[in-house]
Design a protein around this motif. Structure first.
Motif, PDB file in Angstrom:
ATOM      1  N   THR A  94      36.977  34.102  41.924  1.00  0.00           N
ATOM      2  CA  THR A  94      35.929  33.115  41.721  1.00  0.00           C
ATOM      3  C   THR A  94      34.571  33.807  41.857  1.00  0.00           C
ATOM      4  O   THR A  94      34.489  34.922  42.398  1.00  0.00           O
ATOM      5  N   THR A 112      43.201  31.751  39.886  1.00  0.00           N
ATOM      6  CA  THR A 112      41.963  32.155  40.566  1.00  0.00           C
ATOM      7  C   THR A 112      42.225  32.470  42.031  1.00  0.00           C
ATOM      8  O   THR A 112      43.116  31.897  42.654  1.00  0.00           O
ATOM      9  N   ASN A 149      35.236  33.738  35.867  1.00  0.00           N
ATOM     10  CA  ASN A 149      35.859  34.492  36.938  1.00  0.00           C
ATOM     11  C   ASN A 149      35.974  35.958  36.549  1.00  0.00           C
ATOM     12  O   ASN A 149      36.112  36.294  35.374  1.00  0.00           O
TER      13      ASN A 149
END
Length: 230
Positions: free
Chosen positions: A9, A65, A4
């Motif tokens: 992402t 994330t 990441n």
């Protein structure tokens, strides 16, 4: 294992990169200024996400994330302001009005991020609209620590403007007022997000719509400051 970029992402990173490149192009002479403000938001967001990680993990509040929806929710309004800048910046009044609006919008999403990530580390929060105590992680809940963190975030975000102090100074715009626009826009944006969070808890909207409209509200506050000055 997926890699990441600053908590984004891979797919979100691609979307963010495309938006960033477009911002550089559409921003004309200030493209890099707009770009670095958004990049600094990502850097600050990544850092603050990991503050109190163990505490957040224990209470299932940790989120490491962010996906495409996050990129759109936080980046769409600033992007639209830069798009408007591309077409309207030939008019000096509109040019600087849009700069103020952009600064306020990015300060708002940064302040909101700090408020939510650090606010959960404080004591029992209250629902802003009802002033009732609620559990940690409830949408619309605020703490004094979270509000203070939001103000700090808006200040940190505004530091990106310093390399352009000469540019704004030559246009007769005091850096003081740009800082004021960033801080008040940031504070207003995060508080507005908390108000919208109350409606989230009642099934109207979600965190993505709240983030989007918080950035809009932050830009409105900054734009109001501009209009009062000029």
């Amino acid at each position: 294992m997926k890699l990441n970029f600053l908590t984004l992402t891979p797919k979100a990173t691609v979307i963010g990169l495309i938006m960033g490149l477009l911002i550089v192009f559409l921003g004309r002479g200030l493209g890099l200024f707009f770009f670095f403000m958004m990049l600094w938001f990502l850097v600050l967001s990544a850092i603050v996400s990991f503050i109190g990680k163990k505490y957040k993990l224990k209470r299932k509040l940790f989120e490491d994330t962010r996906g495409i929806k996050n990129v759109i929710a936080n980046g769409l309004w600033p992007f639209l302001l830069v798009l408007a800048y591309y077409f309207l910046s030939s008019n000096q009044f509109l040019k600087y009005a849009l700069i103020f609006a952009f600064i306020g919008s990015v300060a708002a999403i940064t302040a909101d991020k700090f408020g939510s990530e650090i606010g959960v580390l404080d004591g029992e929060p209250i629902m802003l609209l009802t002033l009732k105590r609620v559990k940690k992680g409830t949408s619309g809940a605020v703490t004094w620590l979270g509000i203070s963190a939001g103000i700090l975030a808006a200040f940190l975000q505004s530091l990106v403007m310093l390399p352009w102090i000469g540019y704004f100074g030559s246009a007769g715009i005091s850096m003081l007022w740009l800082f004021v626009a960033a801080i008040l826009g940031g504070l207003a944006g995060t508080l507005f997000d908390s108000i919208l969070g109350y409606f989230e808890e009642n099934g109207k909207g979600n965190k993505y719509t709240s983030n989007f409209f918080a950035s809009v509200f932050g830009s409105i506050i900054a734009l109001t400051i501009f209009l009062l000055l000029f």
